[in-house]
Design a protein around this motif. Structure first.
Motif, PDB file in Angstrom:
ATOM      1  N   ALA A 260     101.891 -10.309  43.706  1.00 59.29           N
ATOM      2  CA  ALA A 260     101.294 -10.717  42.436  1.00 59.29           C
ATOM      3  C   ALA A 260     100.027 -11.519  42.648  1.00 59.29           C
ATOM      4  O   ALA A 260      99.018 -11.324  41.977  1.00 59.29           O
ATOM      5  N   LEU A 261     100.054 -12.454  43.599  1.00 58.76           N
ATOM      6  CA  LEU A 261      98.888 -13.286  43.863  1.00 58.76           C
ATOM      7  C   LEU A 261      97.724 -12.475  44.423  1.00 58.76           C
ATOM      8  O   LEU A 261      96.571 -12.634  44.000  1.00 58.76           O
ATOM      9  N   GLN A 262      98.027 -11.583  45.370  1.00 62.88           N
ATOM     10  CA  GLN A 262      96.947 -10.876  46.053  1.00 62.88           C
ATOM     11  C   GLN A 262      96.402  -9.703  45.251  1.00 62.88           C
ATOM     12  O   GLN A 262      95.213  -9.394  45.356  1.00 62.88           O
ATOM     13  N   HIS A 263      97.260  -9.056  44.447  1.00 61.65           N
ATOM     14  CA  HIS A 263      96.783  -7.880  43.727  1.00 61.65           C
ATOM     15  C   HIS A 263      95.637  -8.208  42.792  1.00 61.65           C
ATOM     16  O   HIS A 263      94.631  -7.498  42.758  1.00 61.65           O
ATOM     17  N   ARG A 264      95.771  -9.244  42.009  1.00 61.57           N
ATOM     18  CA  ARG A 264      94.741  -9.547  41.020  1.00 61.57           C
ATOM     19  C   ARG A 264      93.400  -9.812  41.692  1.00 61.57           C
ATOM     20  O   ARG A 264      92.354  -9.344  41.234  1.00 61.57           O
ATOM     21  N   VAL A 265      93.417 -10.559  42.794  1.00 55.76           N
ATOM     22  CA  VAL A 265      92.176 -10.857  43.497  1.00 55.76           C
ATOM     23  C   VAL A 265      91.596  -9.599  44.135  1.00 55.76           C
ATOM     24  O   VAL A 265      90.404  -9.298  43.986  1.00 55.76           O
ATOM     25  N   THR A 266      92.427  -8.850  44.847  1.00 61.15           N
ATOM     26  CA  THR A 266      91.951  -7.658  45.533  1.00 61.15           C
ATOM     27  C   THR A 266      91.417  -6.632  44.550  1.00 61.15           C
ATOM     28  O   THR A 266      90.371  -6.009  44.792  1.00 61.15           O
ATOM     29  N   ARG A 267      92.106  -6.457  43.431  1.00 56.74           N
ATOM     30  CA  ARG A 267      91.668  -5.486  42.421  1.00 56.74           C
ATOM     31  C   ARG A 267      90.344  -5.905  41.797  1.00 56.74           C
ATOM     32  O   ARG A 267      89.445  -5.081  41.612  1.00 56.74           O
ATOM     33  N   ALA A 268      90.191  -7.200  41.497  1.00 57.02           N
ATOM     34  CA  ALA A 268      88.950  -7.681  40.897  1.00 57.02           C
ATOM     35  C   ALA A 268      87.770  -7.505  41.859  1.00 57.02           C
ATOM     36  O   ALA A 268      86.683  -7.077  41.462  1.00 57.02           O
TER      37      ALA A 268
ATOM     38  N   PRO B 267      99.327   5.423  44.266  1.00 56.50           N
ATOM     39  CA  PRO B 267     100.686   5.651  44.790  1.00 56.50           C
ATOM     40  C   PRO B 267     100.713   6.254  46.185  1.00 56.50           C
ATOM     41  O   PRO B 267     101.589   5.913  46.990  1.00 56.50           O
ATOM     42  N   LEU B 268      99.771   7.145  46.510  1.00 60.56           N
ATOM     43  CA  LEU B 268      99.743   7.719  47.855  1.00 60.56           C
ATOM     44  C   LEU B 268      99.450   6.647  48.903  1.00 60.56           C
ATOM     45  O   LEU B 268     100.081   6.609  49.961  1.00 60.56           O
ATOM     46  N   THR B 269      98.502   5.768  48.594  1.00 64.08           N
ATOM     47  CA  THR B 269      98.205   4.675  49.518  1.00 64.08           C
ATOM     48  C   THR B 269      99.390   3.715  49.592  1.00 64.08           C
ATOM     49  O   THR B 269      99.691   3.162  50.657  1.00 64.08           O
ATOM     50  N   GLY B 270     100.075   3.524  48.459  1.00 61.44           N
ATOM     51  CA  GLY B 270     101.275   2.690  48.458  1.00 61.44           C
ATOM     52  C   GLY B 270     102.377   3.265  49.334  1.00 61.44           C
ATOM     53  O   GLY B 270     103.065   2.530  50.050  1.00 61.44           O
ATOM     54  N   VAL B 271     102.554   4.594  49.297  1.00 68.26           N
ATOM     55  CA  VAL B 271     103.542   5.235  50.173  1.00 68.26           C
ATOM     56  C   VAL B 271     103.141   5.054  51.630  1.00 68.26           C
ATOM     57  O   VAL B 271     103.994   4.804  52.500  1.00 68.26           O
ATOM     58  N   ALA B 272     101.844   5.164  51.920  1.00 67.03           N
ATOM     59  CA  ALA B 272     101.375   4.943  53.291  1.00 67.03           C
ATOM     60  C   ALA B 272     101.678   3.510  53.734  1.00 67.03           C
ATOM     61  O   ALA B 272     102.120   3.273  54.867  1.00 67.03           O
TER      62      ALA B 272
ATOM     63  N   GLY C 236      93.819  -2.714  45.680  1.00 63.62           N
ATOM     64  CA  GLY C 236      92.442  -2.605  45.225  1.00 63.62           C
ATOM     65  C   GLY C 236      92.133  -1.328  44.472  1.00 63.62           C
ATOM     66  O   GLY C 236      91.167  -1.274  43.711  1.00 63.62           O
ATOM     67  N   SER C 237      92.948  -0.300  44.647  1.00 68.56           N
ATOM     68  CA  SER C 237      92.635   1.002  44.040  1.00 68.56           C
ATOM     69  C   SER C 237      93.287   1.233  42.697  1.00 68.56           C
ATOM     70  O   SER C 237      92.963   2.218  42.017  1.00 68.56           O
ATOM     71  N   GLY C 238      94.210   0.373  42.266  1.00 67.61           N
ATOM     72  CA  GLY C 238      94.872   0.623  40.983  1.00 67.61           C
ATOM     73  C   GLY C 238      95.806  -0.500  40.580  1.00 67.61           C
ATOM     74  O   GLY C 238      95.722  -1.624  41.084  1.00 67.61           O
ATOM     75  N   SER C 239      96.722  -0.190  39.663  1.00 72.00           N
ATOM     76  CA  SER C 239      97.598  -1.201  39.087  1.00 72.00           C
ATOM     77  C   SER C 239      98.685  -1.616  40.067  1.00 72.00           C
ATOM     78  O   SER C 239      99.082  -0.851  40.948  1.00 72.00           O
ATOM     79  N   LEU C 240      99.196  -2.839  39.883  1.00 76.29           N
ATOM     80  CA  LEU C 240     100.280  -3.330  40.731  1.00 76.29           C
ATOM     81  C   LEU C 240     101.554  -2.512  40.562  1.00 76.29           C
ATOM     82  O   LEU C 240     102.212  -2.204  41.560  1.00 76.29           O
TER      83      LEU C 240
ATOM     84  N   SER D   8      98.884 -13.605  36.891  1.00 76.83           N
ATOM     85  CA  SER D   8     100.196 -13.478  36.299  1.00 76.83           C
ATOM     86  C   SER D   8     101.116 -12.803  37.296  1.00 76.83           C
ATOM     87  O   SER D   8     100.671 -12.190  38.263  1.00 76.83           O
ATOM     88  N   PRO D   9     102.445 -12.865  37.113  1.00 75.02           N
ATOM     89  CA  PRO D   9     103.366 -12.324  38.104  1.00 75.02           C
ATOM     90  C   PRO D   9     103.142 -10.870  38.405  1.00 75.02           C
ATOM     91  O   PRO D   9     103.280 -10.453  39.533  1.00 75.02           O
ATOM     92  N   VAL D  10     102.821 -10.053  37.430  1.00 69.91           N
ATOM     93  CA  VAL D  10     102.613  -8.637  37.687  1.00 69.91           C
ATOM     94  C   VAL D  10     101.414  -8.173  36.895  1.00 69.91           C
ATOM     95  O   VAL D  10     101.300  -8.439  35.709  1.00 69.91           O
ATOM     96  N   GLU D  11     100.529  -7.488  37.550  1.00 66.91           N
ATOM     97  CA  GLU D  11      99.341  -6.950  36.891  1.00 66.91           C
ATOM     98  C   GLU D  11      99.629  -5.526  36.485  1.00 66.91           C
ATOM     99  O   GLU D  11     100.018  -4.703  37.272  1.00 66.91           O
ATOM    100  N   GLY D  12      99.467  -5.213  35.216  1.00 68.64           N
ATOM    101  CA  GLY D  12      99.775  -3.874  34.736  1.00 68.64           C
ATOM    102  C   GLY D  12      98.619  -2.946  34.872  1.00 68.64           C
ATOM    103  O   GLY D  12      97.524  -3.329  35.145  1.00 68.64           O
TER     104      GLY D  12
END
Length: 307
Positions: free
Chosen positions: A21-29, A169-174, A226-230, A303-307
């Motif tokens: 949750a903490l890293q997604h928002r920063v990395t995505r932005a 999702p493909l990168t997430g599976v990787a 960085g490529s999409g939603s959490l 926030s805890p989860v980025e949609g």
């Protein structure tokens, strides 16, 4: 499988959920500010300096480090298949976090997703929790080679064209594949430390493979963030990791691999229940409202989860 390893596995899941949750928002932005880099392999590497300058991202890194310690301890005392499956509860920890921000109680689908994950975990523990664990290193190179090929194929497809909707999702599976091999190598190295001592472990190749695997998995996770939603990234990682860990564990660590159609069907149903529950939780309106309740800023606490 002991109570201690179960508690440690749940603690690791909570810490990893907070880190994501903490890293997604920063990395995505940061990735959105940088713009799309289709055709480039792992463009997140170009944002490392910016990420390291963010206190929020560094807080997530700290949670990841603490989570790894708890995770490694759980793997040393429990079954890899069950410990990795316990990580599927990450999204369940996001529900109370979202509630504290919005005051919105969990919806019916949240309870259904939670029940599905818990039911799948109970079935898995009953089916495989009592299986003795051993360490067979002979198939380890083949397992790592298979994981490398899978990651390469997934990244090639994910980076194939601009705006590819399945990139996250493909990168997430990787990334989940990388985390599964990291878990495997953690078990091998921990066994070496316990039975042959630190000097022998330090002179053998698995300890260096562990460091490399963990680094690659972490980079792939940031690329997915960085490529999409959490929800898309975390769901892919949360499903791929335990599924592949079960496969690797059956080959390397289970003293009595599952045999017979009934055993395979039981494990399949358990995995399906966990995956369905994770999907329900990942796209929960409760979590999405929690994400929307806070304005986006790369260096503010997310926030805890980025949609």
């Amino acid at each position: 499988m002991t109570i201690t390893s179960t508690i440690l596995g749940l603690l690791a899941a909570a810490l990893f959920a907070a880190a994501a949750a903490l890293q997604h928002r920063v990395t995505r932005a940061v990735a959105q500010a940088r713009g799309d880099t289709a055709g480039h392999w792992l463009p997140v590497l170009g944002t490392v300096a910016r990420l390291l300058s963010s206190p929020v991202w560094l807080a997530g890194l700290g949670c990841n480090v603490l989570g790894f310690v708890a995770h490694a301890s759980a793997l040393h005392t429990g079954s890899i298949a069950i410990v990795q499956a316990l990580l599927a509860v990450q999204l369940m920890f996001a529900l109370p976090m979202a509630y504290t921000r919005t005051g919105r109680p969990p919806a019916a689908r949240d309870w259904l997703g939670t029940a599905a994950v818990c039911a799948g975990l109970v079935v898995l523990v009953l089916a495989r929790g009592g299986v003795e664990q051993t360490v067979r290193r002979e198939p380890l190179p083949a397992v790592l080679l298979a994981a490398i090929v899978l990651v390469a194929v997934l990244l090639t497809v994910a980076r194939s064209r601009v705006g590819f909707p399945a990139r996250t999702p493909l990168t997430g599976v990787a990334a989940g594949t990388g985390f599964s091999t990291t878990a495997v190598l953690t078990v091998v190295v921990a066994d070496q430390l316990a039975t042959r001592g630190p000097l022998t472990a330090a002179l053998d190749w698995p300890v260096y493979a562990l460091g490399l695997s963990g680094l690659v998995a972490a980079v792939l996770a940031q690329e997915a963030f960085g490529s999409g939603s959490l929800p898309a990234a975390l769901t892919a990682m949360t499903v791929a990791d335990p599924v592949l860990s079960w496969l690797w564990g059956a080959l390397l660590f289970d003293e009595a691999p599952p045999a017979g159609l009934a055993a395979l069907w039981t494990l399949t149903l358990a995995g399906a229940a966990i995956a369905a529950g994770v999907a329900l939780l990942a796209y929960s309106p409760t979590l999405r409202v929690g994400a929307a309740a806070r304005p986006g800023a790369a260096d503010h606490a997310p926030s805890p989860v980025e949609g």
